[in-house]
Design a protein around this motif. Structure first.
Motif, PDB file in Angstrom:
ATOM      1  N   SER A  30       0.987  -1.201  -0.017  1.00  8.37           N
ATOM      2  CA  SER A  30      -0.003  -0.190  -0.183  1.00  8.37           C
ATOM      3  C   SER A  30       1.068   1.313   0.101  1.00  8.37           C
ATOM      4  O   SER A  30       0.527   2.149  -0.574  1.00  8.37           O
ATOM      5  N   SER A  31       1.836   1.360   0.791  1.00 12.14           N
ATOM      6  CA  SER A  31       2.581   2.274   0.802  1.00 12.14           C
ATOM      7  C   SER A  31       3.506   2.449  -0.413  1.00 12.14           C
ATOM      8  O   SER A  31       3.839   3.761  -0.975  1.00 12.14           O
ATOM      9  N   ILE A  32       3.957   1.230  -0.968  1.00  9.35           N
ATOM     10  CA  ILE A  32       4.403   1.298  -2.375  1.00  9.35           C
ATOM     11  C   ILE A  32       3.721   1.904  -3.453  1.00  9.35           C
ATOM     12  O   ILE A  32       3.993   2.664  -4.462  1.00  9.35           O
ATOM     13  N   ARG A  33       2.210   1.775  -3.170  1.00 13.42           N
ATOM     14  CA  ARG A  33       1.377   2.261  -4.150  1.00 13.42           C
ATOM     15  C   ARG A  33       1.378   3.720  -4.105  1.00 13.42           C
ATOM     16  O   ARG A  33       1.279   4.582  -4.996  1.00 13.42           O
ATOM     17  N   ILE A  34       1.536   4.417  -3.056  1.00 16.14           N
ATOM     18  CA  ILE A  34       1.597   5.901  -2.527  1.00 16.14           C
ATOM     19  C   ILE A  34       2.678   6.368  -3.416  1.00 16.14           C
ATOM     20  O   ILE A  34       2.725   7.420  -3.883  1.00 16.14           O
ATOM     21  N   TYR A  35       4.030   5.427  -3.187  1.00 15.79           N
ATOM     22  CA  TYR A  35       5.301   5.998  -3.730  1.00 15.79           C
ATOM     23  C   TYR A  35       5.030   6.059  -5.156  1.00 15.79           C
ATOM     24  O   TYR A  35       5.818   7.104  -5.830  1.00 15.79           O
ATOM     25  N   PHE A  36       4.464   5.130  -6.023  1.00 13.57           N
ATOM     26  CA  PHE A  36       4.368   5.213  -7.315  1.00 13.57           C
ATOM     27  C   PHE A  36       3.326   6.211  -7.860  1.00 13.57           C
ATOM     28  O   PHE A  36       3.708   6.918  -8.868  1.00 13.57           O
ATOM     29  N   LEU A  37       2.216   6.285  -7.051  1.00 17.20           N
ATOM     30  CA  LEU A  37       1.344   7.770  -7.595  1.00 17.20           C
ATOM     31  C   LEU A  37       2.078   8.926  -7.195  1.00 17.20           C
ATOM     32  O   LEU A  37       2.005   9.805  -8.139  1.00 17.20           O
ATOM     33  N   GLY A  39       5.192   9.636  -7.482  1.00 16.53           N
ATOM     34  CA  GLY A  39       6.275   9.671  -8.542  1.00 16.53           C
ATOM     35  C   GLY A  39       5.665  10.039  -9.678  1.00 16.53           C
ATOM     36  O   GLY A  39       6.295  10.614 -10.570  1.00 16.53           O
ATOM     37  N   LEU A  40       4.309   9.371  -9.981  1.00 20.41           N
ATOM     38  CA  LEU A  40       3.823   9.665 -11.352  1.00 20.41           C
ATOM     39  C   LEU A  40       3.443  11.066 -11.482  1.00 20.41           C
ATOM     40  O   LEU A  40       3.706  11.881 -12.503  1.00 20.41           O
ATOM     41  N   LEU A  41       2.803  11.823 -10.303  1.00 23.82           N
ATOM     42  CA  LEU A  41       2.419  13.049 -10.354  1.00 23.82           C
ATOM     43  C   LEU A  41       3.691  13.981 -10.367  1.00 23.82           C
ATOM     44  O   LEU A  41       3.764  15.032 -11.017  1.00 23.82           O
ATOM     45  N   PHE A  42       4.905  13.506  -9.533  1.00 23.35           N
ATOM     46  CA  PHE A  42       6.126  14.392  -9.591  1.00 23.35           C
ATOM     47  C   PHE A  42       6.686  14.308 -11.195  1.00 23.35           C
ATOM     48  O   PHE A  42       7.082  15.470 -11.343  1.00 23.35           O
ATOM     49  N   SER A  43       6.607  13.423 -11.695  1.00 21.90           N
ATOM     50  CA  SER A  43       7.231  13.200 -13.211  1.00 21.90           C
ATOM     51  C   SER A  43       6.451  14.110 -14.066  1.00 21.90           C
ATOM     52  O   SER A  43       7.139  14.645 -14.969  1.00 21.90           O
ATOM     53  N   ILE A  44       5.270  14.446 -13.847  1.00 23.65           N
ATOM     54  CA  ILE A  44       4.503  15.265 -14.720  1.00 23.65           C
ATOM     55  C   ILE A  44       4.594  16.656 -14.366  1.00 23.65           C
ATOM     56  O   ILE A  44       4.976  17.581 -15.192  1.00 23.65           O
ATOM     57  N   LEU A  45       4.710  17.061 -12.833  1.00 26.20           N
ATOM     58  CA  LEU A  45       4.435  18.292 -12.589  1.00 26.20           C
ATOM     59  C   LEU A  45       6.082  18.974 -12.264  1.00 26.20           C
ATOM     60  O   LEU A  45       6.230  20.198 -12.473  1.00 26.20           O
ATOM     61  N   ILE A  46       6.835  18.301 -11.546  1.00 24.77           N
ATOM     62  CA  ILE A  46       8.098  18.835 -11.360  1.00 24.77           C
ATOM     63  C   ILE A  46       8.674  19.547 -12.435  1.00 24.77           C
ATOM     64  O   ILE A  46       9.399  20.664 -12.302  1.00 24.77           O
ATOM     65  N   PRO A  47       8.632  19.020 -13.677  1.00 25.90           N
ATOM     66  CA  PRO A  47       9.657  19.658 -14.591  1.00 25.90           C
ATOM     67  C   PRO A  47       9.022  20.888 -15.119  1.00 25.90           C
ATOM     68  O   PRO A  47       9.679  21.661 -15.781  1.00 25.90           O
ATOM     69  N   LEU A  48       7.765  21.340 -14.629  1.00 26.15           N
ATOM     70  CA  LEU A  48       7.198  22.566 -15.028  1.00 26.15           C
ATOM     71  C   LEU A  48       7.341  23.772 -13.938  1.00 26.15           C
ATOM     72  O   LEU A  48       7.297  24.867 -14.133  1.00 26.15           O
ATOM     73  N   ILE A  49       8.165  23.195 -12.781  1.00 22.88           N
ATOM     74  CA  ILE A  49       8.283  24.054 -11.902  1.00 22.88           C
ATOM     75  C   ILE A  49       9.840  24.547 -12.078  1.00 22.88           C
ATOM     76  O   ILE A  49      10.837  23.751 -12.423  1.00 22.88           O
ATOM     77  N   GLU A  50       9.806  25.993 -11.991  1.00 22.50           N
ATOM     78  CA  GLU A  50      11.211  26.535 -12.280  1.00 22.50           C
ATOM     79  C   GLU A  50      11.751  27.383 -11.116  1.00 22.50           C
ATOM     80  O   GLU A  50      11.043  28.419 -10.832  1.00 22.50           O
ATOM     81  N   ILE A  51      12.875  27.109 -10.511  1.00 21.60           N
ATOM     82  CA  ILE A  51      13.207  27.857  -9.294  1.00 21.60           C
ATOM     83  C   ILE A  51      14.219  28.822  -9.662  1.00 21.60           C
ATOM     84  O   ILE A  51      15.460  28.429 -10.245  1.00 21.60           O
ATOM     85  N   PRO A  52      13.920  30.322  -9.644  1.00 20.47           N
ATOM     86  CA  PRO A  52      14.977  31.289  -9.861  1.00 20.47           C
ATOM     87  C   PRO A  52      15.841  31.383  -8.958  1.00 20.47           C
ATOM     88  O   PRO A  52      15.716  31.430  -7.777  1.00 20.47           O
ATOM     89  N   VAL A  53      17.092  31.685  -9.512  1.00 25.39           N
ATOM     90  CA  VAL A  53      18.394  32.028  -8.430  1.00 25.39           C
ATOM     91  C   VAL A  53      18.806  33.315  -9.076  1.00 25.39           C
ATOM     92  O   VAL A  53      19.252  33.304 -10.182  1.00 25.39           O
ATOM     93  N   TYR A  54      18.660  34.227  -8.320  1.00 27.04           N
ATOM     94  CA  TYR A  54      19.086  35.341  -8.708  1.00 27.04           C
ATOM     95  C   TYR A  54      20.509  35.822  -8.471  1.00 27.04           C
ATOM     96  O   TYR A  54      21.077  35.625  -7.265  1.00 27.04           O
ATOM     97  N   ILE A  55      21.291  36.348  -9.638  1.00 30.41           N
ATOM     98  CA  ILE A  55      22.794  36.875  -9.341  1.00 30.41           C
ATOM     99  C   ILE A  55      22.752  38.186  -9.774  1.00 30.41           C
ATOM    100  O   ILE A  55      22.020  38.611 -10.760  1.00 30.41           O
ATOM    101  N   GLU A  56      23.501  39.126  -9.554  1.00 28.63           N
ATOM    102  CA  GLU A  56      23.902  40.249  -9.810  1.00 28.63           C
ATOM    103  C   GLU A  56      24.867  40.344 -10.813  1.00 28.63           C
ATOM    104  O   GLU A  56      26.027  39.974 -10.663  1.00 28.63           O
ATOM    105  N   ARG A  57      24.487  40.882 -11.924  1.00 29.15           N
ATOM    106  CA  ARG A  57      25.533  40.940 -13.095  1.00 29.15           C
ATOM    107  C   ARG A  57      26.012  42.368 -13.196  1.00 29.15           C
ATOM    108  O   ARG A  57      25.426  43.066 -13.558  1.00 29.15           O
TER     109      ARG A  57
END
Length: 513
Positions: A30-37, A39-57
């Motif tokens: 059951s916990s492995i099922r949660i792991y897979f679910l 993971g599926l959502l992460f695989s679809i959504l995380i690539p859409l997230i972009e974390i900005p790192v600001y540097i001063e040029r």
């Protein structure tokens, strides 16, 4: 698009490899099922997230230019076909094929269910069929051929399928099918689908066996349905090709729940992935006022409009924190200013200037010294105006009537250089400022900074083995260039002697037949 697919594929690989290394032989399904679910959502959504790192040029200092971008390297013009362009159409063809296959399976299942009589009891829909198929379920529908099994065997099968229905296992199956369509090119995605379906069967087997009065009969029932050969891949089937693995798992001792600590190992892996591939470095450039522009002169003349003056008031407030106001303006019949009062006030000083006459006013120069935070106002003669130009892009002053008479640049060692415009050599891309009538300095406009090239620092330009001027170099059309080679340091001095001390740019153009 490609970046998203690569990131998503990377997360799927992590998901599969982590399972095979840490969870493959564990029985907390059951916990492995949660792991897979998850993971599926992460695989679809995380690539859409972009974390900005600001540097001063930092903007470049005036009177400097860096030619050390290339070291004896040649940039070649390549007109060959880019095979990389085929990737996108091939990918979408694959998506189309697997989407059509998925739709065909859904439609076939829908037709199959509609063509059979249904019996509804509680939250379950029972469908009996005469076809020689493996029992399966899809959401709350349970389909079986009762002629293939005894009443006891059928009870075992229905208990198994009820677990699929109650726990909404069809949702997992549909979600992983959609991921397969999205990432059909990744073999790990297909293996992930197999692992998820396998784990769902482990869950159903576990709960069904706990309710079974005859555990041996349950295992024999699994073996009995081997002979059936028809199933729909988007359904939860009582029998699948992993029968041996299922029976082994039924006999396996339950895993100690303390072993679920293994999931913690995944956290630093995901953090490393996100910090490596989901961050975007954003350079924050300093305002052009922050580079070495010390004195800016603004010209107000008889033709200045009220809109121009209002824009200058706003600019001085925002850029210099100076209260600039134009009052008591009187205009003649030709809309020329004949009287005006100008007040300027900031933290360090204040000044008041007024002119009134029957004739149009002489040009008025408002000088702001950023270094000393001082502002002064005075009149000048018409013949003192050396040029008229709009440099709003460079100096960020929103006025179409401004006239810049001088600019003072301060070098790193504190030396002040005062320039006026060489109007004959100016263009829309740069200004030429003169300091003593012989030495010039080019001021290149950009959106947020000013870069200068002094005569002393210009590189040597070589066009088709002949020396040319910078103006001749700028007149070369890009489409005629075959290659550009930038030399620096000893390499430039060795080939061109003292002339190459500031770098050499070798340009080769197409030969005219």
């Amino acid at each position: 698009m490609i970046e998203y697919l690569l990131k998503s594929s990377g997360l799927v690989i992590i998901l599969v490899v982590f399972y095979l290394v840490f969870l493959k032989n564990e029985t907390f399904f059951s916990s492995i099922r949660i792991y897979f679910l998850t993971g599926l959502l992460f695989s679809i959504l995380i690539p859409l997230i972009e974390i900005p790192v600001y540097i001063e040029r930092a903007t470049k200092n005036l009177s400097t230019l860096n030619f050390n971008v290339f070291d004896n390297e040649t940039i070649q013009v390549n007109n060959s076909f880019d095979w990389f362009q085929l990737i996108i159409p091939i990918y979408f063809i694959g998506v189309l094929i697997f989407s059509l296959k998925f739709m065909f399976q859904l439609i076939s299942l829908k037709i199959f269910i509609l063509n059979h009589q249904k019996i509804k009891q509680n939250n379950f829909i029972y469908i009996e069929t005469k076809k020689n198929i493996s029992p399966f379920s899809f959401f709350n529908s349970i389909i079986y051929n009762k002629e293939n099994f005894s009443s006891e065997e059928l009870a075992q099968i229905i208990n198994h399928e009820k677990v699929h229905v109650k726990q909404w296992h069809s949702f997992d199956t549909l979600l992983v099918h959609l991921l397969v369509i999205l990432l059909w090119f990744n073999p790990f995605t297909w293996h992930l689908k197999k692992l998820i379906e396998q784990n769902l069967e482990f869950i159903a087997d576990k709960y069904a066996l706990e309710k079974s009065m005859n555990k041996q009969l349950y295992k024999l029932t699994l073996l009995k349905v081997v002979s059936t050969n028809f199933n729909i891949s988007i359904t939860n089937n009582f029998y699948n090709s992993l029968l041996k693995k299922r029976i082994l798992m039924l006999q396996k001792n339950p895993s100690n729940n303390k072993k679920q600590w293994k999931y913690i190992v995944l956290i630093p892996i995901l953090i490393t992935f996100i910090s490596t591939f989901n961050t975007k470095i954003t350079a924050q450039e300093k305002s052009s006022w922050e580079i070495n522009i010390a004195v800016i002169d603004l010209i107000i003349d008889k033709n200045s409009t009220n809109e121009n003056l209002a824009a200058e008031t706003k600019t001085f407030k925002e850029e210099f924190n100076t209260e600039l106001a134009f009052k008591d303006i009187i205009r003649n019949s030709e809309n020329e200013i004949t009287a005006i009062k100008i007040t300027a006030k900031n933290k360090t000083n204040s000044t008041v200037f007024a002119r009134q006459s029957n004739k149009p006013i002489q040009p008025i120069i408002i000088s702001y010294n950023k270094q000393n935070d001082e502002i002064s106002i005075a009149t000048i003669n018409e013949d003192e105006l050396k040029f008229t130009t709009n440099i709003a892009d460079t100096l960020k002053i929103d006025s179409n009537k401004k006239k810049l008479t001088k600019a003072v640049f301060i070098t790193e060692d504190g030396e002040k250089n005062e320039f006026i415009l060489d109007e004959d050599n100016a263009s829309e891309n740069f200004y030429i400022l003169k300091s003593d009538g012989t030495k010039g300095q080019k001021i290149i406009k950009t959106q947020s900074s000013i870069t200068t090239i002094s005569d002393k620092e210009k590189p040597l330009y070589i066009l088709d083995e002949k020396e040319i001027t910078s103006e001749e170099m700028e007149a070369i059309k890009p489409e005629n260039i075959v290659s550009i080679n930038v030399l620096k340091g000893e390499a430039a001095l060795k080939l061109y002697g003292e002339k190459g001390k500031n770098g050499v740019i070798e340009i080769t153009t197409k030969k005219v037949k």
